[in-house]
Design a protein around this motif. Sequence first.
Motif, PDB file in Angstrom:
ATOM      1  N   LEU A   1      21.849  36.811  29.151  1.00  0.00           N
ATOM      2  CA  LEU A   1      21.510  38.101  29.743  1.00  0.00           C
ATOM      3  C   LEU A   1      22.688  39.077  29.795  1.00  0.00           C
ATOM      4  O   LEU A   1      22.485  40.299  29.772  1.00  0.00           O
ATOM      5  CB  LEU A   1      20.901  37.899  31.133  1.00  0.00           C
ATOM      6  N   ILE A   2      23.931  38.579  29.841  1.00  0.00           N
ATOM      7  CA  ILE A   2      25.068  39.496  29.840  1.00  0.00           C
ATOM      8  C   ILE A   2      25.154  40.211  28.501  1.00  0.00           C
ATOM      9  O   ILE A   2      25.352  41.438  28.443  1.00  0.00           O
ATOM     10  CB  ILE A   2      26.388  38.769  30.161  1.00  0.00           C
ATOM     11  N   ALA A   3      24.968  39.489  27.417  1.00  0.00           N
ATOM     12  CA  ALA A   3      24.993  40.105  26.091  1.00  0.00           C
ATOM     13  C   ALA A   3      23.834  41.086  25.932  1.00  0.00           C
ATOM     14  O   ALA A   3      24.002  42.185  25.376  1.00  0.00           O
ATOM     15  CB  ALA A   3      24.924  39.034  25.013  1.00  0.00           C
ATOM     16  N   GLN A   4      22.664  40.731  26.450  1.00  0.00           N
ATOM     17  CA  GLN A   4      21.475  41.555  26.272  1.00  0.00           C
ATOM     18  C   GLN A   4      21.546  42.858  27.070  1.00  0.00           C
ATOM     19  O   GLN A   4      21.137  43.914  26.589  1.00  0.00           O
ATOM     20  CB  GLN A   4      20.232  40.766  26.693  1.00  0.00           C
ATOM     21  N   TYR A   5      22.061  42.768  28.304  1.00  0.00           N
ATOM     22  CA  TYR A   5      22.032  43.929  29.206  1.00  0.00           C
ATOM     23  C   TYR A   5      23.428  44.368  29.631  1.00  0.00           C
ATOM     24  O   TYR A   5      23.633  44.872  30.731  1.00  0.00           O
ATOM     25  CB  TYR A   5      21.174  43.592  30.429  1.00  0.00           C
ATOM     26  N   ARG A   6      24.371  44.196  28.745  1.00  0.00           N
ATOM     27  CA  ARG A   6      25.772  44.475  29.047  1.00  0.00           C
ATOM     28  C   ARG A   6      25.988  45.881  29.618  1.00  0.00           C
ATOM     29  O   ARG A   6      26.794  46.083  30.521  1.00  0.00           O
ATOM     30  CB  ARG A   6      26.607  44.293  27.777  1.00  0.00           C
ATOM     31  N   ASP A   7      25.286  46.870  29.090  1.00  0.00           N
ATOM     32  CA  ASP A   7      25.473  48.249  29.529  1.00  0.00           C
ATOM     33  C   ASP A   7      25.066  48.467  30.987  1.00  0.00           C
ATOM     34  O   ASP A   7      25.454  49.467  31.596  1.00  0.00           O
ATOM     35  CB  ASP A   7      24.674  49.207  28.641  1.00  0.00           C
TER      36      ASP A   7
ATOM     37  N   LEU B   1      25.642  46.071  33.363  1.00  0.00           N
ATOM     38  CA  LEU B   1      26.351  45.075  34.167  1.00  0.00           C
ATOM     39  C   LEU B   1      27.848  45.396  34.278  1.00  0.00           C
ATOM     40  O   LEU B   1      28.438  45.967  33.354  1.00  0.00           O
ATOM     41  CB  LEU B   1      26.174  43.685  33.538  1.00  0.00           C
ATOM     42  N   PRO B   2      28.468  45.017  35.394  1.00  0.00           N
ATOM     43  CA  PRO B   2      29.890  45.304  35.617  1.00  0.00           C
ATOM     44  C   PRO B   2      30.803  44.313  34.893  1.00  0.00           C
ATOM     45  O   PRO B   2      31.527  43.529  35.520  1.00  0.00           O
ATOM     46  CB  PRO B   2      30.038  45.204  37.134  1.00  0.00           C
ATOM     47  N   VAL B   3      30.754  44.334  33.570  1.00  0.00           N
ATOM     48  CA  VAL B   3      31.618  43.477  32.760  1.00  0.00           C
ATOM     49  C   VAL B   3      32.417  44.349  31.800  1.00  0.00           C
ATOM     50  O   VAL B   3      32.015  45.465  31.459  1.00  0.00           O
ATOM     51  CB  VAL B   3      30.819  42.420  31.965  1.00  0.00           C
TER      52      VAL B   3
ATOM     53  N   LYS C   1      32.792  36.440  36.381  1.00  0.00           N
ATOM     54  CA  LYS C   1      33.739  37.299  37.111  1.00  0.00           C
ATOM     55  C   LYS C   1      34.797  36.464  37.832  1.00  0.00           C
ATOM     56  O   LYS C   1      35.951  36.882  37.955  1.00  0.00           O
ATOM     57  CB  LYS C   1      32.997  38.196  38.094  1.00  0.00           C
ATOM     58  N   ALA C   2      34.431  35.268  38.278  1.00  0.00           N
ATOM     59  CA  ALA C   2      35.426  34.370  38.865  1.00  0.00           C
ATOM     60  C   ALA C   2      36.427  33.940  37.802  1.00  0.00           C
ATOM     61  O   ALA C   2      37.643  33.862  38.055  1.00  0.00           O
ATOM     62  CB  ALA C   2      34.738  33.151  39.470  1.00  0.00           C
ATOM     63  N   ALA C   3      35.946  33.683  36.581  1.00  0.00           N
ATOM     64  CA  ALA C   3      36.837  33.313  35.477  1.00  0.00           C
ATOM     65  C   ALA C   3      37.760  34.473  35.118  1.00  0.00           C
ATOM     66  O   ALA C   3      38.935  34.268  34.773  1.00  0.00           O
ATOM     67  CB  ALA C   3      36.010  32.901  34.259  1.00  0.00           C
ATOM     68  N   GLU C   4      37.245  35.681  35.232  1.00  0.00           N
ATOM     69  CA  GLU C   4      38.071  36.866  34.969  1.00  0.00           C
ATOM     70  C   GLU C   4      39.241  36.943  35.951  1.00  0.00           C
ATOM     71  O   GLU C   4      40.343  37.359  35.595  1.00  0.00           O
ATOM     72  CB  GLU C   4      37.212  38.119  35.073  1.00  0.00           C
ATOM     73  N   LYS C   5      39.002  36.493  37.191  1.00  0.00           N
ATOM     74  CA  LYS C   5      40.054  36.459  38.216  1.00  0.00           C
ATOM     75  C   LYS C   5      40.924  35.210  38.104  1.00  0.00           C
ATOM     76  O   LYS C   5      41.835  35.019  38.892  1.00  0.00           O
ATOM     77  CB  LYS C   5      39.413  36.493  39.609  1.00  0.00           C
TER      78      LYS C   5
ATOM     79  N   PHE D   1      28.030  40.072  42.432  1.00  0.00           N
ATOM     80  CA  PHE D   1      27.776  39.811  41.010  1.00  0.00           C
ATOM     81  C   PHE D   1      26.532  38.957  40.812  1.00  0.00           C
ATOM     82  O   PHE D   1      25.887  39.016  39.755  1.00  0.00           O
ATOM     83  CB  PHE D   1      29.003  39.176  40.362  1.00  0.00           C
ATOM     84  N   ARG D   2      26.170  38.160  41.829  1.00  0.00           N
ATOM     85  CA  ARG D   2      24.928  37.401  41.766  1.00  0.00           C
ATOM     86  C   ARG D   2      23.736  38.351  41.670  1.00  0.00           C
ATOM     87  O   ARG D   2      22.829  38.165  40.853  1.00  0.00           O
ATOM     88  CB  ARG D   2      24.790  36.507  43.010  1.00  0.00           C
ATOM     89  N   ILE D   3      23.733  39.365  42.512  1.00  0.00           N
ATOM     90  CA  ILE D   3      22.640  40.338  42.514  1.00  0.00           C
ATOM     91  C   ILE D   3      22.577  41.063  41.173  1.00  0.00           C
ATOM     92  O   ILE D   3      21.489  41.315  40.632  1.00  0.00           O
ATOM     93  CB  ILE D   3      22.810  41.344  43.659  1.00  0.00           C
ATOM     94  N   GLU D   4      23.747  41.371  40.616  1.00  0.00           N
ATOM     95  CA  GLU D   4      23.798  42.070  39.327  1.00  0.00           C
ATOM     96  C   GLU D   4      23.115  41.257  38.228  1.00  0.00           C
ATOM     97  O   GLU D   4      22.366  41.788  37.405  1.00  0.00           O
ATOM     98  CB  GLU D   4      25.250  42.359  38.942  1.00  0.00           C
ATOM     99  N   GLY D   5      23.367  39.966  38.213  1.00  0.00           N
ATOM    100  CA  GLY D   5      22.739  39.129  37.199  1.00  0.00           C
ATOM    101  C   GLY D   5      21.240  38.976  37.417  1.00  0.00           C
ATOM    102  O   GLY D   5      20.451  39.029  36.473  1.00  0.00           O
ATOM    103  N   GLN D   6      20.854  38.808  38.677  1.00  0.00           N
ATOM    104  CA  GLN D   6      19.447  38.570  38.982  1.00  0.00           C
ATOM    105  C   GLN D   6      18.574  39.797  38.712  1.00  0.00           C
ATOM    106  O   GLN D   6      17.375  39.663  38.435  1.00  0.00           O
ATOM    107  CB  GLN D   6      19.303  38.103  40.433  1.00  0.00           C
ATOM    108  N   LYS D   7      19.150  40.987  38.779  1.00  0.00           N
ATOM    109  CA  LYS D   7      18.352  42.197  38.553  1.00  0.00           C
ATOM    110  C   LYS D   7      17.815  42.264  37.121  1.00  0.00           C
ATOM    111  O   LYS D   7      16.844  42.975  36.855  1.00  0.00           O
ATOM    112  CB  LYS D   7      19.176  43.453  38.849  1.00  0.00           C
ATOM    113  N   THR D   8      18.414  41.510  36.201  1.00  0.00           N
ATOM    114  CA  THR D   8      18.002  41.597  34.804  1.00  0.00           C
ATOM    115  C   THR D   8      16.585  41.082  34.575  1.00  0.00           C
ATOM    116  O   THR D   8      15.959  41.422  33.567  1.00  0.00           O
ATOM    117  CB  THR D   8      18.968  40.822  33.884  1.00  0.00           C
ATOM    118  N   ALA D   9      16.057  40.289  35.503  1.00  0.00           N
ATOM    119  CA  ALA D   9      14.675  39.835  35.360  1.00  0.00           C
ATOM    120  C   ALA D   9      13.719  41.024  35.419  1.00  0.00           C
ATOM    121  O   ALA D   9      12.692  41.036  34.729  1.00  0.00           O
ATOM    122  CB  ALA D   9      14.332  38.817  36.442  1.00  0.00           C
TER     123      ALA D   9
END
Length: 349
Positions: free
Chosen positions: A6-12, A14-16, A70-74, A158-166
């Motif tokens: 979903l990050i690849a699909q909806y990258r625009d 998402l805060p990545v 995002k945790a890995a980014e930190k 960031f959890r909410i950000e991912g879940q909104k993609t549904a």
Amino acid sequence: MKWEGLIAQYRDFLPVTDKTPVITLREGNTPFIHAPFLSQKIGLDVYLKHEGTNPTGSFKDRGMTMAISKAAEKKAVAVMCASTGNTSASAAAYAARAKMKCIVLIPDGNIALGKLAQAMIHSAHVIAIRGNFDEALTLVKDITSKYPIELVNSLNPFRIEGQKTAAFEICDFLQHAPTFHAIPVGNAGNITAYWKGYKEYHQIKKTGLPRMLGFQAAKSAPIVDGHIIDKPETIATAIRIGNPASWKSAEAARDESQGLIDKVTDEEILDAYKLLAQKEGVFVEPASAASVAGVLKLHNANFFHGQKGSIVCTLTGHGLKDPNLVINNIAQPVVVEPTLQSILKEIGI
């Protein structure tokens, strides 16, 4: 198109950034199933968004791919969560993928074995407390605020950000927003996330907005009852929560969408649980059936009378998360002698 997660699909949306290492198990792109039996019964087109087909068997993977990325980014080395089961399974899997330590607090005796097994096999450090989910979450918040450990419960934005993609996937499939969206409510992060997703698509004039219909279990319904439930109870362990972390944002989703948050009994949940399996061929965990139980309750109260359009019911987790419920409460196999005569007699031939 090849699905990369979903990050690849909806990258625009998402805060990545290019600096965000994407930790994915190719989550998302879950089945959107038309429900003919329910559609005929309710009088609107009913669709089931089956989130139980995500990699760890629940919707939690949508938020976890974002939270762990995002945790890995930190450059975090450890993550922690409180869980009634699905969050722990998802956090453990994605942390393993990211080579991070995962610490999980669960309420002792109140977690389905399928979910516990997942967390354990992914090498999470699972600690059961003699208390409920709300007490576990309080401890997790305290620990992660004082030590270099990332909190990955739905309090993590960031959890909410991912879940909104549904919500994006639903609108992409229908080419518009549904009229109603029904969803189980436990910690209330999911209703918050879906509404955020619908609003973001609406803001770019892609779709309209649905009315959000949230459903809590009757004895675990703090939002409906208007106060914290100290000892929440329900057969639907995933929504056995007495003080939801996303309480206020769930109320906002309800009010802004001109929807509602109601409660359903364990009996209503079990009836919907069996109906989904026996009439629609979809096996879900009990909490998932709360959305359908709520829609049936509203139908019986003539809530949908005169309405046209569609209803989407989110099914949050797979039925194999909690198989003991079926064996202990629904049915067991019939045992007969290994002869043709005994089998034919049993099947009525």
